[in-house]
Every structure is written in C-alpha cells, then in structure tokens.
Design a protein around this motif. Structure first.
Motif, PDB file in Angstrom:
ATOM      1  N   UNK A  19       0.596  -1.026  -0.085  1.00 37.09           N
ATOM      2  CA  UNK A  19       0.045   0.114  -0.066  1.00 37.09           C
ATOM      3  C   UNK A  19       0.807   1.345   0.069  1.00 37.09           C
ATOM      4  N   UNK A  20       0.233   2.375   0.184  1.00 34.70           N
ATOM      5  CA  UNK A  20       0.855   3.560   0.201  1.00 34.70           C
ATOM      6  C   UNK A  20       1.639   3.666   1.116  1.00 34.70           C
ATOM      7  N   UNK A  21       2.941   4.741   1.267  1.00 29.70           N
ATOM      8  CA  UNK A  21       3.620   4.905   2.243  1.00 29.70           C
ATOM      9  C   UNK A  21       3.089   5.537   3.638  1.00 29.70           C
ATOM     10  N   UNK A  22       2.053   6.503   3.031  1.00 31.15           N
ATOM     11  CA  UNK A  22       1.502   7.297   3.933  1.00 31.15           C
ATOM     12  C   UNK A  22       0.421   6.395   5.036  1.00 31.15           C
ATOM     13  N   UNK A  23      -0.331   5.314   4.156  1.00 31.75           N
ATOM     14  CA  UNK A  23      -1.077   4.659   4.947  1.00 31.75           C
ATOM     15  C   UNK A  23      -0.273   3.817   5.917  1.00 31.75           C
ATOM     16  N   UNK A  24       0.918   3.343   5.479  1.00 31.43           N
ATOM     17  CA  UNK A  24       1.744   2.644   6.424  1.00 31.43           C
ATOM     18  C   UNK A  24       2.164   3.369   7.518  1.00 31.43           C
ATOM     19  N   UNK A  25       2.593   4.513   7.324  1.00 30.06           N
ATOM     20  CA  UNK A  25       3.269   5.551   8.336  1.00 30.06           C
ATOM     21  C   UNK A  25       2.023   5.725   9.480  1.00 30.06           C
ATOM     22  N   UNK A  26       1.104   6.184   8.780  1.00 29.19           N
ATOM     23  CA  UNK A  26      -0.119   6.478   9.943  1.00 29.19           C
ATOM     24  C   UNK A  26      -0.585   5.275  10.695  1.00 29.19           C
ATOM     25  N   UNK A  27      -0.586   4.196  10.240  1.00 29.49           N
ATOM     26  CA  UNK A  27      -0.790   2.983  10.871  1.00 29.49           C
ATOM     27  C   UNK A  27       0.142   2.550  11.910  1.00 29.49           C
ATOM     28  N   UNK A  28       1.571   2.676  11.365  1.00 26.37           N
ATOM     29  CA  UNK A  28       2.682   2.445  12.523  1.00 26.37           C
ATOM     30  C   UNK A  28       2.457   3.348  13.629  1.00 26.37           C
ATOM     31  N   UNK A  29       2.327   4.737  13.431  1.00 27.40           N
ATOM     32  CA  UNK A  29       1.960   5.750  14.653  1.00 27.40           C
ATOM     33  C   UNK A  29       1.102   5.330  15.282  1.00 27.40           C
ATOM     34  N   UNK A  30      -0.109   4.775  14.571  1.00 24.04           N
ATOM     35  CA  UNK A  30      -1.491   4.743  15.563  1.00 24.04           C
ATOM     36  C   UNK A  30      -0.991   3.396  16.570  1.00 24.04           C
ATOM     37  N   UNK A  31      -0.328   2.463  15.898  1.00 23.39           N
ATOM     38  CA  UNK A  31      -0.118   1.198  16.708  1.00 23.39           C
ATOM     39  C   UNK A  31       1.101   1.455  17.511  1.00 23.39           C
ATOM     40  N   UNK A  32       2.108   2.443  17.322  1.00 21.62           N
ATOM     41  CA  UNK A  32       3.063   2.631  18.319  1.00 21.62           C
ATOM     42  C   UNK A  32       2.281   3.416  19.609  1.00 21.62           C
ATOM     43  N   UNK A  33       1.212   4.188  19.289  1.00 18.51           N
ATOM     44  CA  UNK A  33       0.621   5.156  20.310  1.00 18.51           C
ATOM     45  C   UNK A  33      -0.128   4.097  21.228  1.00 18.51           C
ATOM     46  N   UNK A  34      -0.748   3.294  20.505  1.00 17.52           N
ATOM     47  CA  UNK A  34      -1.891   2.694  21.124  1.00 17.52           C
ATOM     48  C   UNK A  34      -1.435   1.355  22.054  1.00 17.52           C
ATOM     49  N   UNK A  35      -0.163   1.064  21.849  1.00 17.09           N
ATOM     50  CA  UNK A  35       0.467  -0.019  22.596  1.00 17.09           C
ATOM     51  C   UNK A  35       0.852  -1.352  21.580  1.00 17.09           C
ATOM     52  N   UNK A  36       0.020  -1.427  20.357  1.00 18.66           N
ATOM     53  CA  UNK A  36      -0.035  -2.793  19.656  1.00 18.66           C
ATOM     54  C   UNK A  36       1.433  -3.156  19.283  1.00 18.66           C
ATOM     55  N   UNK A  37       2.284  -2.151  18.826  1.00 14.97           N
ATOM     56  CA  UNK A  37       3.660  -2.338  18.318  1.00 14.97           C
ATOM     57  C   UNK A  37       4.374  -3.239  19.900  1.00 14.97           C
ATOM     58  N   UNK A  38       4.255  -2.600  20.795  1.00 13.11           N
ATOM     59  CA  UNK A  38       4.806  -3.219  22.134  1.00 13.11           C
ATOM     60  C   UNK A  38       4.221  -4.647  22.489  1.00 13.11           C
ATOM     61  N   UNK A  39       2.894  -4.777  22.081  1.00 13.74           N
ATOM     62  CA  UNK A  39       2.277  -6.119  22.248  1.00 13.74           C
ATOM     63  C   UNK A  39       2.820  -7.220  21.291  1.00 13.74           C
ATOM     64  N   UNK A  40       3.172  -6.823  20.074  1.00 12.98           N
ATOM     65  CA  UNK A  40       3.564  -7.595  19.029  1.00 12.98           C
ATOM     66  C   UNK A  40       5.175  -8.034  19.297  1.00 12.98           C
ATOM     67  N   UNK A  41       5.762  -6.883  19.634  1.00  8.83           N
ATOM     68  CA  UNK A  41       7.084  -7.249  20.021  1.00  8.83           C
ATOM     69  C   UNK A  41       7.288  -8.301  21.433  1.00  8.83           C
ATOM     70  N   UNK A  42       6.603  -8.160  22.246  1.00 12.68           N
ATOM     71  CA  UNK A  42       6.413  -8.840  23.253  1.00 12.68           C
ATOM     72  C   UNK A  42       6.257 -10.760  23.124  1.00 12.68           C
TER      73      UNK A  42
END
Length: 60
Positions: A19-42
């Motif tokens: 997909x577009x890089x803007x969608x990926x960037x927005x999704x990554x920032x949202x996931x980082x802010x709501x803790x999703x990235x942390x849960x995935x890494x754990x």
C-alpha cells in the motif's frame, strides 16, 4: 514493520503490495501510540524469565 527492519529503508520505499507509504506510516504511528507494537514485540520475543546468575542476571 518486519520488512522495513530487515532491509533498513524508509517507509517511502516499501513495495507497492503493502500500500501507500502514507497509510503505512499512519498505521505504524497509531499502533505505536496505542501499544500494539509493544504487544507484537513481546509476543514475538516470548515470555521473560526471572533473572538468574546463569544468564548474567538480565532476566532473558
């Protein structure tokens, strides 16, 4: 996220199939802010164990 970290490129250079890089960037920032990235890494790294002298006392 995994593709980006494996090849060390900016979001603007991801393959079109992701997909577009803007969608990926927005999704990554949202996931980082709501803790999703942390849960995935754990989940990917497994449970932590109590610190012991055998592992240097770092709890891994």
């Amino acid at each position: 996220m995994v593709w980006k970290s494996r090849v060390e490129v900016t979001c603007r250079h991801v393959p079109e199939r992701y997909g577009s890089w803007t969608v990926l960037h927005t999704r990554f920032r949202r996931w980082a802010a709501d803790g999703t990235i942390g849960r995935i890494l754990r989940a990917a790294t497994g449970p932590r164990t109590p610190a012991s002298p055998r592992d240097g006392g770092n709890g891994r």
